[in-house]
Enzyme design. Structure first.
Site, PDB file in Angstrom:
ATOM      1  N   HIS A 195       0.819  -1.211   0.000  1.00 37.42           N
ATOM      2  CA  HIS A 195       0.000   0.000   0.000  1.00 37.42           C
ATOM      3  C   HIS A 195       0.856   1.265   0.000  1.00 37.42           C
ATOM      4  O   HIS A 195       0.411   2.321  -0.454  1.00 37.42           O
ATOM      5  CB  HIS A 195      -0.984  -0.029   1.168  1.00 37.42           C
ATOM      6  N   GLU A 442     -11.465 -10.522  -4.400  1.00 37.05           N
ATOM      7  CA  GLU A 442     -10.053 -10.536  -4.019  1.00 37.05           C
ATOM      8  C   GLU A 442      -9.570 -11.920  -3.627  1.00 37.05           C
ATOM      9  O   GLU A 442      -8.364 -12.163  -3.546  1.00 37.05           O
ATOM     10  CB  GLU A 442      -9.820  -9.598  -2.826  1.00 37.05           C
ATOM     11  N   ASP A 466      -4.882  -8.130  -4.281  1.00 36.60           N
ATOM     12  CA  ASP A 466      -5.049  -9.249  -3.357  1.00 36.60           C
ATOM     13  C   ASP A 466      -5.393 -10.536  -4.084  1.00 36.60           C
ATOM     14  O   ASP A 466      -5.008 -11.628  -3.639  1.00 36.60           O
ATOM     15  CB  ASP A 466      -6.128  -8.921  -2.321  1.00 36.60           C
ATOM     16  N   CYS A 513     -10.446  -2.598 -10.048  1.00 37.93           N
ATOM     17  CA  CYS A 513      -9.971  -1.440  -9.287  1.00 37.93           C
ATOM     18  C   CYS A 513      -8.574  -1.649  -8.727  1.00 37.93           C
ATOM     19  O   CYS A 513      -8.048  -0.795  -8.019  1.00 37.93           O
ATOM     20  CB  CYS A 513     -10.935  -1.104  -8.146  1.00 37.93           C
TER      21      CYS A 513
END
Length: 587
Positions: A195, A442, A466, A513
């Site tokens: 992240h 995910e 993920d 996304c």
């Protein structure tokens, strides 16, 4: 030095080191007129530690070893040594560092000097310096002076640009550097889709992660080149190398300016297929950037960033509502997809906030109590968030996205929580509008049970970061296995293709996304698989739109189908799009 390229472009500047410490330290720039107050805080901390050590020495038992008293004397001497006290003042008055940052910066300088000493005894005195520094930092922390929500850095560095070097940067801390003086950053650890890397791309600044020893090899004020395209960090470059990279910087700026002109063009392929390009945002203020970049909505509002850097105090319903409403109204009627809080893994809360947050200490937090699992374990908090989202829907089009759904029990519990939140608002006479509920794909289990999910959800959004991690059993934040993180893996591509096909067959909206959405390497492949909605960082929209405008989806569909049948999809895809006729349509 080499690392992983995670955010494109070239940054050149002087190194600013954020040294590791066993004490949490805020790093921020102060206003020049605040320097005297910071120096006073430093002196107060020094006096406090002097008093502590003097008291310890006075109260030593009679039979205490003499070496202990001598050690305390050494620490007292260090506290008054100009190399620590006066030099620390320099960082405050000359570079406008806050007092805590000044201590860690000077401690690192001294530690390097001790490391260079040939005498073993003197070299080992580095530990004394570090212990004294830690005492000073703890004394300041007791004042309540640490600022976990430090202000954005401001530029007091004169004409020299700055780049950040650290062992690691927490995602929440990364947000503090938005709009700051830092032109790029390097970290010792991290992966392409950690992240920290994702936020770096959202800030559109060059970054290299997983550089191993960068924070130890680079010194304060070294000149650095950060090559975010190739994962290279050049320390104190020669004039020739510096000029070459400055030329590349100028070329990159010209290319960005050219792409920027595409931002308001309709996103339609050459064979007439409309493609929805949405933005991923972290905070309400990012909504304006999304519109400026040409986004036609927000495909992912990461609500967890509202929960971070808060000393463990979660935002209440009203605060969340105001944040969601701000984003919704800024979009002026365009859709905003808000993801329920995705706490866990590499995005833990900064301090215990609810029932001990045991998952923060899990052996493998990526597989622990995170995302929807955490929300369902905190029903009061979850209903608060759902009510805030529903209230915001009265001001525009809101979609709610649920992360990491994998079990029927989770689906039913989520639907029940949403229904209770609606009933509570209705009972209180608070307005809300119809919202669509979506599932984030995910987990491979979700991708393999699409018929179950599509019975209950209005849309799905594929979180490729993920999905790849869980499909390949790769910790995407671990640089030791980052080379195995492979979006081209046949299993990954098959899951993505199957999800898109299942959603299309059911007449349900499907989007991507994850990071693949903003990576132009995969734009044509995803279009060929039938995808017509991508959500990415605002800075990536123009480059992806350029690919869309040049794409012929009919031809790309054949190439995508062929790539899925091979054992090496990347090789098959490259061979196909390099053929005459294919290349012009696909690039």
């Amino acid at each position: 030095m080499f690392g992983l390229p995670v955010s494109r472009g070239v940054a050149i500047g002087r190194a600013v080191l954020v040294a590791s410490s066993r004490v949490d330290v805020a790093h921020y720039f102060i206003d020049p007129d605040e320097a005297a107050a910071e120096v006073a805080r430093l002196r107060h901390a020094r006096d406090t530690v002097v008093h502590e050590i003097t008291s310890l020495k006075r109260d030593l038992p009679v039979d205490a070893p003499p070496e202990l008293a001598a050690l305390l004397d050494v620490h007292l001497m260090l506290l008054h040594d100009p190399m620590l006290s006066e030099a620390t003042r320099h960082w405050i008055e000359g570079r406008h560092y806050n007092a805590e940052w000044a201590i860690t910066a000077q401690t690192e300088v001294l530690a390097r000097q001790f490391d260079d000493m040939e005498d073993d005894y003197l070299r080992e005195r580095k530990a004394d310096v570090e212990q004294v520094a830690e005492r000073l930092l703890r004394a300041m922390a007791k004042e309540g002076s640490l600022l976990p929500q430090a202000a954005h850095a401001r530029d007091f560095a004169g004409e020299d640009p700055l780049v950040l070097v650290a062992n690691d940067i927490a995602p929440a801390d990364m947000l503090q550097f938005k709009g700051s003086v830092f032109k790029g950053f390097v970290t010792d650890v991290g992966g392409r889709t950690s992240h920290t890397a994702i936020v770096a791309r959202s800030m559109d600044i060059p970054a290299v992660v997983g550089a191993r020893e960068a924070s130890r090899l680079v010194r304060q004020d070294d000149w650095l080149i950060i090559d975010g395209d190739n994962g290279v960090v050049v320390v104190n470059p020669t004039p020739i190398v510096l000029e070459e990279y400055r030329f590349r910087q100028r070329q990159s700026e010209l290319e960005r300016a050219r792409l920027h002109r595409l931002r308001h063009m309709p996103s339609v392929t050459i064979d007439g297929q409309a493609v929805e390009l949405l933005a991923n945002i972290e905070l309400p203020a990012d909504a304006a950037n999304a519109l400026e970049a040409g986004a036609v909505g927000v495909g992912l509002f990461r609500s967890e960033f509202l929960f971070m850097n808060r000393n463990g105090e979660l935002p209440d319903e009203d605060e969340q509502f105001e944040a969601y409403r701000a984003a919704v109204t800024a979009l002026g009627g365009l859709p905003v997809t808000i993801r329920t809080v995705d706490i866990g893994a590499d995005k833990p809360l900064d301090r215990v906030a609810t029932h001990e947050m045991r998952h923060e200490h899990a052996l493998n937090p990526a597989l622990g109590l995170r995302a929807i699992r955490w929300s369902l374990s905190e029903p009061d908090m979850f209903r608060q968030q759902l009510r805030a989202m529903l209230r915001a829907s009265a001001y525009g089009k809101v979609r709610i996205l649920v992360p990491m759904v994998a079990h029927r029990s989770e689906i039913l519990a989520t639907l029940e929580a949403l229904q209770r939140a609606k009933q509570q608002l209705a009972d209180a006479g608070i307005a809300y509008s119809k919202v669509e509920l979506g599932a984030m794909i995910e987990v491979p289990a979700a991708a393999l049970t699409m018929p179950l999910l599509l019975q209950h959800f209005d849309f799905v959004s594929i979180g490729t970061n993920d999905l790849i991690q869980y499909t390949l059993a790769i910790d995407r934040a671990d640089e030791a296995v980052a080379h195995l993180y492979d979006p081209w893996h046949p299993a990954v591509l098959k899951l993505i293709a199957d999800v898109i096909a299942a959603a299309d067959a059911a007449g349900k909206h499907v989007s991507v996304c994850g990071e693949m959405a903003g990576d132009t390497t995969f734009t044509e492949l995803l279009l060929g698989l039938g995808l017509r909605s991508l959500s990415m960082h605002p800075s990536q929209i123009s480059a992806v739109k350029q690919r869309v405008l040049r794409a012929d989806t009919a031809r790309l569909a054949k190439a995508s189908a062929a790539a899925l049948t091979g054992l090496d999809p990347a090789a098959v895809w490259t061979a196909l799009i390099d053929k005459p006729g294919q290349r012009a349509a696909a690039t």
